[in-house]
Design an enzyme around this catalytic site. Structure first.
Site, PDB file in Angstrom:
ATOM      1  N   HIS A  45       0.822  -1.204   0.000  1.00  0.00           N
ATOM      2  CA  HIS A  45       0.000   0.000   0.000  1.00  0.00           C
ATOM      3  C   HIS A  45       0.861   1.261   0.000  1.00  0.00           C
ATOM      4  O   HIS A  45       0.994   1.952   1.013  1.00  0.00           O
ATOM      5  CB  HIS A  45      -0.956  -0.016   1.205  1.00  0.00           C
ATOM      6  CG  HIS A  45      -2.122  -0.919   1.011  1.00  0.00           C
ATOM      7  ND1 HIS A  45      -2.839  -1.483   2.039  1.00  0.00           N
ATOM      8  CD2 HIS A  45      -2.723  -1.370  -0.128  1.00  0.00           C
ATOM      9  CE1 HIS A  45      -3.813  -2.231   1.555  1.00  0.00           C
ATOM     10  NE2 HIS A  45      -3.756  -2.178   0.240  1.00  0.00           N
ATOM     11  N   HIS A  78      -0.511  -8.777   0.990  1.00  0.00           N
ATOM     12  CA  HIS A  78      -1.576  -8.871   2.003  1.00  0.00           C
ATOM     13  C   HIS A  78      -2.215 -10.251   2.074  1.00  0.00           C
ATOM     14  O   HIS A  78      -2.936 -10.550   3.026  1.00  0.00           O
ATOM     15  CB  HIS A  78      -2.657  -7.823   1.703  1.00  0.00           C
ATOM     16  CG  HIS A  78      -2.092  -6.475   1.417  1.00  0.00           C
ATOM     17  ND1 HIS A  78      -1.869  -6.011   0.128  1.00  0.00           N
ATOM     18  CD2 HIS A  78      -1.644  -5.505   2.241  1.00  0.00           C
ATOM     19  CE1 HIS A  78      -1.330  -4.802   0.195  1.00  0.00           C
ATOM     20  NE2 HIS A  78      -1.184  -4.477   1.453  1.00  0.00           N
ATOM     21  N   CYS A 100       3.110 -11.792   2.561  1.00  0.00           N
ATOM     22  CA  CYS A 100       4.122 -11.715   3.610  1.00  0.00           C
ATOM     23  C   CYS A 100       4.128 -13.015   4.407  1.00  0.00           C
ATOM     24  O   CYS A 100       3.063 -13.496   4.812  1.00  0.00           O
ATOM     25  CB  CYS A 100       3.820 -10.544   4.547  1.00  0.00           C
ATOM     26  SG  CYS A 100       4.919 -10.483   5.977  1.00  0.00           S
ATOM     27  N   GLU A 130      -5.864  -7.776   3.826  1.00  0.00           N
ATOM     28  CA  GLU A 130      -5.296  -8.837   4.658  1.00  0.00           C
ATOM     29  C   GLU A 130      -6.390  -9.560   5.446  1.00  0.00           C
ATOM     30  O   GLU A 130      -6.383 -10.787   5.559  1.00  0.00           O
ATOM     31  CB  GLU A 130      -4.252  -8.275   5.628  1.00  0.00           C
ATOM     32  CG  GLU A 130      -3.607  -9.383   6.455  1.00  0.00           C
ATOM     33  CD  GLU A 130      -2.757  -8.882   7.603  1.00  0.00           C
ATOM     34  OE1 GLU A 130      -2.712  -9.573   8.641  1.00  0.00           O
ATOM     35  OE2 GLU A 130      -2.136  -7.806   7.475  1.00  0.00           O
ATOM     36  N   SER A 226      -2.453   2.628   3.687  1.00  0.00           N
ATOM     37  CA  SER A 226      -1.523   1.834   4.491  1.00  0.00           C
ATOM     38  C   SER A 226      -1.971   1.781   5.941  1.00  0.00           C
ATOM     39  O   SER A 226      -1.912   2.784   6.658  1.00  0.00           O
ATOM     40  CB  SER A 226      -0.114   2.425   4.400  1.00  0.00           C
ATOM     41  OG  SER A 226       0.735   1.849   5.381  1.00  0.00           O
ATOM     42  N   SER A 227      -2.390   0.600   6.391  1.00  0.00           N
ATOM     43  CA  SER A 227      -2.876   0.443   7.760  1.00  0.00           C
ATOM     44  C   SER A 227      -1.796   0.781   8.777  1.00  0.00           C
ATOM     45  O   SER A 227      -2.020   1.558   9.705  1.00  0.00           O
ATOM     46  CB  SER A 227      -3.358  -1.003   7.977  1.00  0.00           C
ATOM     47  OG  SER A 227      -3.727  -1.213   9.324  1.00  0.00           O
ATOM     48  N   ASN A 228      -0.590   0.221   8.602  1.00  0.00           N
ATOM     49  CA  ASN A 228       0.438   0.446   9.624  1.00  0.00           C
ATOM     50  C   ASN A 228       0.879   1.905   9.673  1.00  0.00           C
ATOM     51  O   ASN A 228       1.218   2.418  10.741  1.00  0.00           O
ATOM     52  CB  ASN A 228       1.619  -0.513   9.422  1.00  0.00           C
ATOM     53  CG  ASN A 228       2.539  -0.117   8.301  1.00  0.00           C
ATOM     54  OD1 ASN A 228       3.493   0.634   8.513  1.00  0.00           O
ATOM     55  ND2 ASN A 228       2.272  -0.601   7.092  1.00  0.00           N
ATOM     56  N   SER A 270       5.609   0.264   4.224  1.00  0.00           N
ATOM     57  CA  SER A 270       5.545   0.166   2.765  1.00  0.00           C
ATOM     58  C   SER A 270       6.043   1.439   2.084  1.00  0.00           C
ATOM     59  O   SER A 270       5.921   1.579   0.867  1.00  0.00           O
ATOM     60  CB  SER A 270       4.110  -0.148   2.316  1.00  0.00           C
ATOM     61  OG  SER A 270       3.189   0.727   2.939  1.00  0.00           O
TER      62      SER A 270
END
Length: 331
Positions: A45, A78, A100, A130, A226-228, A270
């Site tokens: 992402h 994901h 991953c 994910e 991007s979640s993180n 990412s």
């Protein structure tokens, strides 16, 4: 009004091993088989990474109907559901799985425990690829919870065989609060031997916890999807430091830095280092004169590539792939 004077870089930041591996899989597939290579969903992402790979011959699709017969297909980092895997195999695509390995570990655990009769509670964000991939490992029996309040609504068919898994890119603190609620309601629930939240997510959040109190504003480099990266911005803000997330240096607003002598800078897992360097240059243009890196964990994790991309069958030699020079050393 004072201008920014110092930029403090979080350590670690930016690319993780899973992202490095996913991008390299696409690059090697293009080098070995030629363009175009089809990729289901954004490989990671990040807008810059996706656009860079597009220029080299990657075509990003969401539906397998958009992939021509006989094409080479890469699954994104994901992960994908069993239905997508089976459909891709049925259509005869040459498939390389860039999921991953830490996400794959969750998939393996779900499959293993499902055979033993387990149902699952998954902590994650609805609609994230994910989460869709993990929940799609089974036809039924996975209950998604997004926040503490959702735990009370879960109605498993039975509670004797119940396990919990999580999305790998969650806020460590948020996930812990939800996990506590899950364990309170279901005291006998099976929890992972090691938490599902990945080492890189944990390390970047830990670095922001150290960084935030030292600075007047935090900038997170990362794309909106991007979640993180989103979790890093939220964490800094929760710790009381104004925090903003940008996809690139052009999105920086001078007003954010008014009265902020010290600027903290990090990047999601990412986001490539080239974007961090461009943000540094932009903040320097606004007045910053020094840059220093925090002390932090040095990440040495490296994941192996899939079979078929490691060695050129014709020559027996490792395939060399031109890495994008703009990604900087080590990335």
């Amino acid at each position: 009004m004072p201008k920014p004077q110092e930029i403090v870089l979080a350590e670690p930041r930016g690319f993780c091993a899973g992202v490095d591996r996913a991008i390299e899989i696409v690059e090697r597939a293009i080098a070995k088989f030629g363009a175009p290579i089809y990729v289901r969903h954004e490989i990671v992402h990040n807008t810059f990474v996706v656009n860079d790979l597009k220029t080299r011959g990657a075509i990003f699709i969401e539906e397998l109907d958009d992939v021509p017969p006989g094409a080479t297909l890469v699954f994104s980092a994901h992960g994908v559901s069993q239905a997508v895997q089976q459909e891709a195999q049925r259509r005869g695509f040459q498939i390389f799985d860039a999921t991953c390995p830490l996400v794959s570990k969750v998939h393996v655990e779900v499959a293993k425990l499902a055979k033993e009769g387990y149902e699952f509670i998954m902590i994650g964000h609805k609609g994230h690829p994910e989460v869709e991939g993990t929940m799609g490992q089974l036809d039924h029996g996975i209950h998604l919870v997004e926040e503490v309040e959702d735990v009370a609504k879960v109605q498993p068919a039975q509670t004797e065989l119940l396990a919990v898994v999580t999305q790998t890119t969650l806020s460590v603190d948020d996930a812990a609060a939800i996990m506590a609620a899950v364990r309170e309601r279901f005291p006998q629930i099976r929890v992972p031997k090691q938490q599902d939240i990945c080492y890189a997510t944990q390390n970047r959040q830990d670095a922001v916890k150290v960084l935030s109190p030292q600075v007047d504003v935090v900038i997170v480099v990362g794309s909106p999807t991007s979640s993180n990266s989103n979790r890093l911005r939220e964490l800094a803000a929760r710790l009381g430091t104004p925090a903003y997330m940008v996809d690139n240096a052009q999105e920086l607003q001078p007003a954010w830095f008014e009265g902020a002598a010290r600027v903290g800078l990090t990047a999601g897992a990412s986001a490539p280092e080239v974007l961090v360097r461009e943000v540094i240059d932009r903040i320097k243009a606004l007045g910053a004169t020094s840059v220093r890196s925090m002390n932090g964990i040095e990440e040495t994790v490296k994941f192996p590539l899939p079979k078929g991309l490691k060695i050129d069958a014709a020559t027996g030699l490792e395939i060399e792939v031109r890495k994008a020079p703009e990604l900087g050393p080590g990335h």
